[in-house]
Design a protein around this motif. Structure first.
Motif, PDB file in Angstrom:
ATOM      1  N   THR A   1       0.828  -1.190   0.000  1.00  0.00           N
ATOM      2  CA  THR A   1       0.000   0.000   0.000  1.00  0.00           C
ATOM      3  C   THR A   1       0.865   1.243   0.000  1.00  0.00           C
ATOM      4  N   GLU A   2       0.228   2.406   0.149  1.00  0.00           N
ATOM      5  CA  GLU A   2       0.969   3.671   0.169  1.00  0.00           C
ATOM      6  C   GLU A   2       1.240   4.152   1.570  1.00  0.00           C
ATOM      7  N   VAL A   3       0.189   4.102   2.393  1.00  0.00           N
ATOM      8  CA  VAL A   3       0.222   4.796   3.679  1.00  0.00           C
ATOM      9  C   VAL A   3      -0.144   3.831   4.800  1.00  0.00           C
TER      10      VAL A   3
ATOM     11  N   ALA B   1     -23.403  13.519  -0.068  1.00  0.00           N
ATOM     12  CA  ALA B   1     -22.517  14.493   0.594  1.00  0.00           C
ATOM     13  C   ALA B   1     -23.375  15.712   0.924  1.00  0.00           C
ATOM     14  N   LYS B   2     -22.768  16.652   1.650  1.00  0.00           N
ATOM     15  CA  LYS B   2     -23.426  17.932   1.982  1.00  0.00           C
ATOM     16  C   LYS B   2     -24.809  17.703   2.611  1.00  0.00           C
ATOM     17  N   GLY B   3     -24.804  16.857   3.648  1.00  0.00           N
ATOM     18  CA  GLY B   3     -26.028  16.646   4.416  1.00  0.00           C
ATOM     19  C   GLY B   3     -27.164  16.037   3.611  1.00  0.00           C
TER      20      GLY B   3
ATOM     21  N   ILE C   1     -10.558  21.604  -7.849  1.00  0.00           N
ATOM     22  CA  ILE C   1      -9.827  20.421  -7.358  1.00  0.00           C
ATOM     23  C   ILE C   1     -10.063  20.253  -5.859  1.00  0.00           C
ATOM     24  N   MET C   2     -10.185  19.005  -5.428  1.00  0.00           N
ATOM     25  CA  MET C   2     -10.221  18.716  -3.978  1.00  0.00           C
ATOM     26  C   MET C   2      -8.798  18.401  -3.522  1.00  0.00           C
ATOM     27  N   ASN C   3      -8.275  17.233  -3.829  1.00  0.00           N
ATOM     28  CA  ASN C   3      -6.886  16.893  -3.467  1.00  0.00           C
ATOM     29  C   ASN C   3      -6.082  16.577  -4.729  1.00  0.00           C
ATOM     30  N   GLY C   4      -6.336  15.403  -5.300  1.00  0.00           N
ATOM     31  CA  GLY C   4      -5.624  14.985  -6.496  1.00  0.00           C
ATOM     32  C   GLY C   4      -5.812  13.490  -6.670  1.00  0.00           C
ATOM     33  N   ILE C   5      -5.304  12.952  -7.764  1.00  0.00           N
ATOM     34  CA  ILE C   5      -5.524  11.521  -8.033  1.00  0.00           C
ATOM     35  C   ILE C   5      -4.666  10.660  -7.127  1.00  0.00           C
ATOM     36  N   GLY C   6      -3.553  11.213  -6.632  1.00  0.00           N
ATOM     37  CA  GLY C   6      -2.707  10.453  -5.706  1.00  0.00           C
ATOM     38  C   GLY C   6      -2.291   9.127  -6.311  1.00  0.00           C
ATOM     39  N   GLY C   7      -2.398   8.083  -5.494  1.00  0.00           N
ATOM     40  CA  GLY C   7      -2.037   6.757  -5.990  1.00  0.00           C
ATOM     41  C   GLY C   7      -3.230   5.962  -6.469  1.00  0.00           C
ATOM     42  N   SER C   8      -4.416   6.581  -6.468  1.00  0.00           N
ATOM     43  CA  SER C   8      -5.614   5.771  -6.745  1.00  0.00           C
ATOM     44  C   SER C   8      -5.583   5.164  -8.146  1.00  0.00           C
ATOM     45  N   GLY C   9      -5.031   5.903  -9.115  1.00  0.00           N
ATOM     46  CA  GLY C   9      -4.953   5.365 -10.482  1.00  0.00           C
ATOM     47  C   GLY C   9      -3.901   4.284 -10.605  1.00  0.00           C
TER      48      GLY C   9
ATOM     49  N   MET D   1      -8.434  -0.369  -2.497  1.00  0.00           N
ATOM     50  CA  MET D   1      -9.649   0.228  -1.925  1.00  0.00           C
ATOM     51  C   MET D   1      -9.415   1.721  -1.751  1.00  0.00           C
ATOM     52  N   ASN D   2     -10.173   2.531  -2.467  1.00  0.00           N
ATOM     53  CA  ASN D   2      -9.965   3.982  -2.401  1.00  0.00           C
ATOM     54  C   ASN D   2     -11.286   4.724  -2.286  1.00  0.00           C
ATOM     55  N   GLY D   3     -11.207   5.952  -1.791  1.00  0.00           N
ATOM     56  CA  GLY D   3     -12.388   6.802  -1.713  1.00  0.00           C
ATOM     57  C   GLY D   3     -12.690   7.434  -3.058  1.00  0.00           C
ATOM     58  N   MET D   4     -13.840   8.074  -3.174  1.00  0.00           N
ATOM     59  CA  MET D   4     -14.151   8.814  -4.408  1.00  0.00           C
ATOM     60  C   MET D   4     -15.072   9.979  -4.063  1.00  0.00           C
ATOM     61  N   ILE D   5     -15.197  10.897  -5.006  1.00  0.00           N
ATOM     62  CA  ILE D   5     -16.149  12.002  -4.841  1.00  0.00           C
ATOM     63  C   ILE D   5     -17.491  11.601  -5.434  1.00  0.00           C
ATOM     64  N   GLU D   6     -17.470  11.074  -6.652  1.00  0.00           N
ATOM     65  CA  GLU D   6     -18.720  10.635  -7.269  1.00  0.00           C
ATOM     66  C   GLU D   6     -18.425   9.583  -8.333  1.00  0.00           C
TER      67      GLU D   6
HETATM   68  O1  0RQ Z   1     -15.714  18.428   1.792  1.00  0.00           O
HETATM   69  O2  0RQ Z   1     -14.630  18.837   3.931  1.00  0.00           O
HETATM   70  O3  0RQ Z   1     -15.576  20.715   2.574  1.00  0.00           O
HETATM   71  O4  0RQ Z   1     -17.104  19.056   3.665  1.00  0.00           O
HETATM   72  O5  0RQ Z   1     -15.299  16.338  -0.342  1.00  0.00           O
HETATM   73  O6  0RQ Z   1     -15.067  14.216   1.472  1.00  0.00           O
HETATM   74  O7  0RQ Z   1     -16.520  12.602   2.638  1.00  0.00           O
HETATM   75  O8  0RQ Z   1     -14.656  13.781   3.929  1.00  0.00           O
HETATM   76  O9  0RQ Z   1     -14.234  11.981   2.185  1.00  0.00           O
HETATM   77  O10 0RQ Z   1     -11.945  12.440   3.249  1.00  0.00           O
HETATM   78  O11 0RQ Z   1     -12.665  10.168   2.341  1.00  0.00           O
HETATM   79  O12 0RQ Z   1     -12.167  12.097   0.803  1.00  0.00           O
HETATM   80  C1  0RQ Z   1     -12.186  11.365  -2.803  1.00  0.00           C
HETATM   81  C2  0RQ Z   1     -11.581  13.469  -1.633  1.00  0.00           C
HETATM   82  C3  0RQ Z   1     -12.647  11.566  -0.391  1.00  0.00           C
HETATM   83  C4  0RQ Z   1     -10.279  11.329  -1.150  1.00  0.00           C
HETATM   84  C5  0RQ Z   1     -11.679  11.945  -1.523  1.00  0.00           C
HETATM   85  C6  0RQ Z   1     -16.669  16.728  -0.271  1.00  0.00           C
HETATM   86  C7  0RQ Z   1     -17.048  16.521   1.172  1.00  0.00           C
HETATM   87  C8  0RQ Z   1     -15.785  17.017   1.865  1.00  0.00           C
HETATM   88  C9  0RQ Z   1     -14.073  15.166   1.382  1.00  0.00           C
HETATM   89  P1  0RQ Z   1     -15.761  19.339   3.093  1.00  0.00           P
HETATM   90  P2  0RQ Z   1     -15.153  13.164   2.663  1.00  0.00           P
HETATM   91  P3  0RQ Z   1     -12.694  11.645   2.245  1.00  0.00           P
HETATM   92  C10 0RQ Z   1      -4.242   6.883  -1.511  1.00  0.00           C
HETATM   93  C11 0RQ Z   1      -5.260   7.049  -2.584  1.00  0.00           C
HETATM   94  C12 0RQ Z   1      -8.048  10.772  -4.228  1.00  0.00           C
HETATM   95  C13 0RQ Z   1      -6.675  10.289  -3.841  1.00  0.00           C
HETATM   96  C14 0RQ Z   1      -6.631   8.836  -3.483  1.00  0.00           C
HETATM   97  C15 0RQ Z   1      -9.226  11.617  -2.201  1.00  0.00           C
HETATM   98  C16 0RQ Z   1     -14.690  16.495   0.945  1.00  0.00           C
HETATM   99  O13 0RQ Z   1     -10.430   9.951  -1.004  1.00  0.00           O
HETATM  100  O14 0RQ Z   1      -8.608  12.674  -2.198  1.00  0.00           O
HETATM  101  O15 0RQ Z   1      -7.575   8.089  -3.638  1.00  0.00           O
HETATM  102  N1  0RQ Z   1      -8.996  10.638  -3.139  1.00  0.00           N
HETATM  103  N2  0RQ Z   1      -5.477   8.409  -2.993  1.00  0.00           N
HETATM  104  O16 0RQ Z   1     -18.186  17.277   1.518  1.00  0.00           O
HETATM  105  C17 0RQ Z   1     -19.475  17.647  -3.571  1.00  0.00           C
HETATM  106  C18 0RQ Z   1     -19.621  15.335  -3.862  1.00  0.00           C
HETATM  107  C19 0RQ Z   1     -18.740  15.156  -2.769  1.00  0.00           C
HETATM  108  C20 0RQ Z   1     -18.249  16.303  -2.141  1.00  0.00           C
HETATM  109  C21 0RQ Z   1     -17.399  14.527  -1.174  1.00  0.00           C
HETATM  110  N3  0RQ Z   1     -20.112  14.273  -4.508  1.00  0.00           N
HETATM  111  N4  0RQ Z   1     -19.950  16.576  -4.237  1.00  0.00           N
HETATM  112  N5  0RQ Z   1     -18.609  17.544  -2.532  1.00  0.00           N
HETATM  113  N6  0RQ Z   1     -17.430  15.871  -1.173  1.00  0.00           N
HETATM  114  N7  0RQ Z   1     -18.217  14.073  -2.147  1.00  0.00           N
HETATM  115  C22 0RQ Z   1      -3.718   8.117  -0.759  1.00  0.00           C
HETATM  116  C23 0RQ Z   1      -2.790   9.015  -1.536  1.00  0.00           C
HETATM  117  O17 0RQ Z   1      -2.742   9.004  -2.702  1.00  0.00           O
HETATM  118  C24 0RQ Z   1      -1.914   9.936  -0.781  1.00  0.00           C
END
Ligand code: 0RQ
Length: 505
Positions: A291-293, A405-407, A380-388, A358-363
């Motif tokens: 893994t990465e972290v 999201a957003k309540g 941009i939120m963060n970036g693609i990181g290692g997910s790809g 296993m990775n998170g996503m926005i949508e």
């Molecule tokens: O925003 O903090 O302003 O409320 O996005 O969302 O639910 O806290 O989720 O911390 O698990 O992050 C994809 C960003 C998920 C992360 C992502 C808003 C939400 C909140 C964060 P607020 P959550 P998480 C290994 C793999 C890419 C890199 C990766 C990520 C904020 O997993 O950066 O996978 N992944 N690396 O409110 C509008 C939506 C939304 C939304 C979430 N559909 N529309 N806003 N948010 N969904 C690690 C490395 O590579 C280092």
């Protein structure tokens, strides 16, 4: 005891204020740091002060900032506050830096982490003027004991014209032996296979190397990493974890993976931590991570024996996790290996080992395209990181998300993703608290039904089904991946205009 036993480099010890004079306006600066671990603690603040003073005199002082991945408020944050960064790569999660990227002040190159080092070697990024790298100790002959992350440090140390080392006394001296630095890489056409066939195999040395002649300054610090707290798993993340564990159990029963699974990769954040906790409560044992972290959840699994060993590029612990790690450091020796991110995330190795990613996503959209990086297409939120790196090459890949999201105003399942990082061809399994959509071997229309029925929030399901049905009716001769192009992104437009994707708002 001194941490600097190299006679040549012990003569270069100085203050951060004098060391920083080696960084000049317009330089590209390669800093250590990955998920808040192992970033330089003193030089960024000294550089901030230098930049602020230059700006007050009406001079431009900005640098290109390259790292392993995310750093911390006292690295990315201070440099962003100084308005001292012209370009940034390959990953950022700092809110101040994010704002400057999104307002156009900073040019951001959001790169696959496994690509960042090789693109430097290929000459795609230009010259690296200075490396600023945190280490645990400096040994004779320019051998360096790395600190709590490795990231791109090997490449920055080799490629930079000048090197500033930060020796952080806070990092446990016992970290020596936790690293495996691969020095066998060549450039095409001379590349050879990387001979790693087991996640815990050592293929390199415990030390980074630096040419002492390039080291212009050594600065001593004694400051902790940015250790982010984790929330305990809530009902949503626990439900997601349960779906993942049930699925893995069924895969074992079906004979597709062994009872000790395959090497696990787990992304960062609370949901990923909850999945690890879910595995700890399961019958699985003798697992291994590639893994990465290494987050708190992974340490718990190492403690319980659920995971026997973990290969990564960085720690990403909370304060409690760090304290626990330091108190028990000898028990982790030989069971944790930190590597360069070009190796921890290497497509060749991820594919060969058969990693479960296993990775998170926005949508995700109804056809399984996944957006990991952008809010409503543009920010941009963060970036693609290692997910790809992991997803495309994995044996199995999962994308995990709360269904809204957003309540509850925003659906994580949408008609068309507003940005695509992982295409429908790559994505296998999507999981929300409501259920799991196994997309393997399905056509786009079959995927749509499964994603809507299993993962979307019930409040959004009727509108998603309605869109899908009307899209099929609109163009009966084009129903492979049915869309209504004029409407496909209307959910995002509504969110931008009203703060909600719900139609009645
Ligand atoms: O925003 O903090 O302003 O409320 O996005 O969302 O639910 O806290 O989720 O911390 O698990 O992050 C994809 C960003 C998920 C992360 C992502 C808003 C939400 C909140 C964060 P607020 P959550 P998480 C290994 C793999 C890419 C890199 C990766 C990520 C904020 O997993 O950066 O996978 N992944 N690396 O409110 C509008 C939506 C939304 C939304 C979430 N559909 N529309 N806003 N948010 N969904 C690690 C490395 O590579 C280092």
């Amino acid at each position: 005891m001194s941490r600097i036993t190299c006679p040549t480099l012990s003569t270069r010890v100085t203050t951060a204020e004098s060391a920083v004079a080696h960084i000049r306006p317009g330089d590209n600066v390669g800093m250590s740091g990955f998920t808040g671990a192992g970033y330089p603690k003193a030089i960024p603040t000294a550089l901030h002060d230098l930049m602020v003073a230059a700006h007050a005199r009406g001079e431009d002082f900005r640098v290109g900032l390259w790292t392993g991945a995310s750093t911390a408020p006292d690295a990315d944050g201070v440099l962003a506050r100084a308005h001292g960064v012209s370009s940034r790569l390959p990953y950022n999660s700092d809110p101040t830096m994010r704002r400057l990227i999104n307002t156009g002040e900073v040019d951001y190159v959001d790169a696959h982490l496994s690509h960042s080092a090789q693109h430097m070697w290929f000459g795609f990024y230009g010259n690296l003027d200075v490396a600023v790298v945190e280490v645990t100790a400096v040994l004779p002959g320019g051998l360096l004991v790395p600190s709590s992350s490795v990231g791109n440090n090997k490449t920055w140390l080799e490629q930079a014209d000048r090197v500033i080392l930060e020796v952080n006394h806070w990092q446990p001296r016992e970290l020596e032996g936790f690293h495996d630095l691969y020095y066998g890489a060549a450039l095409p056409p001379d590349r050879r296979p990387i001979q790693l066939t087991d996640p815990m195999q050592r293929i390199g040395d415990p030390y980074l190397r630096v040419d002492p002649a390039k080291v212009v300054a050594v600065v001593e610090t004694n400051r902790p990493d940015r250790n982010s707290p984790f929330s305990p798993p809530d009902d949503t993340s626990r439900a997601i974890a349960d779906h993942v564990v049930d699925f893995l159990r069924a895969e074992v029963e079906a004979g597709r993976i062994p009872p000790s699974l395959l090497p696990l990769q787990s992304g960062v954040g609370n949901v990923a931590n909850a999945v690890l906790a879910g595995l700890d409560d399961s019958e699985f044992t003798d697992l291994v991570a590639f893994t990465e972290v290494i987050q708190d959840g992974l340490l718990d699994l190492l403690d319980s024996g659920t995971i026997r060993a973990a290969s990564a590029t960085s720690f990403g612990l909370s304060d409690v996790g760090v304290e626990h790690f330091i108190d028990n450091i000898s028990s982790y020796k030989g069971r944790i290996l930190l590597r360069s991110e070009e190796i921890s995330n290497h497509p060749e190795l991820v594919r060969r080992l058969g990693v479960i990613a296993m990775n998170g996503m926005i949508e995700a959209d109804i056809y399984g395209n996944v957006n990991s990086t952008h809010i409503a297409g543009s920010a941009i939120m963060n970036g693609i990181g290692g997910s790809g790196d992991f997803t495309r090459n994995a044996f199995l890949n999962f994308f995990l998300t709360p269904s809204t999201a957003k309540g509850g105003k925003v659906s994580a399942i949408v008609p068309m993703a507003s940005h695509i990082d992982h295409t429908e061809h790559d994505v296998q399994i999507i999981v929300s608290e409501h259920g799991l959509a196994d997309l393997r071997g399905l056509s786009p229309r079959a995927r749509a039904l499964r994603i809507i029925d299993n993962c979307a929030d019930p409040a959004f399901r009727p509108a998603l089904r309605d869109y899908f049905e009307r899209a099929q009716a609109a163009r009966p001769d084009a129903v492979h991946t049915p869309h209504l192009l004029g409407e496909a992104l209307s959910w995002h437009q509504r969110f931008l205009e009203t703060g909600s994707m719900i139609a009645s708002h």
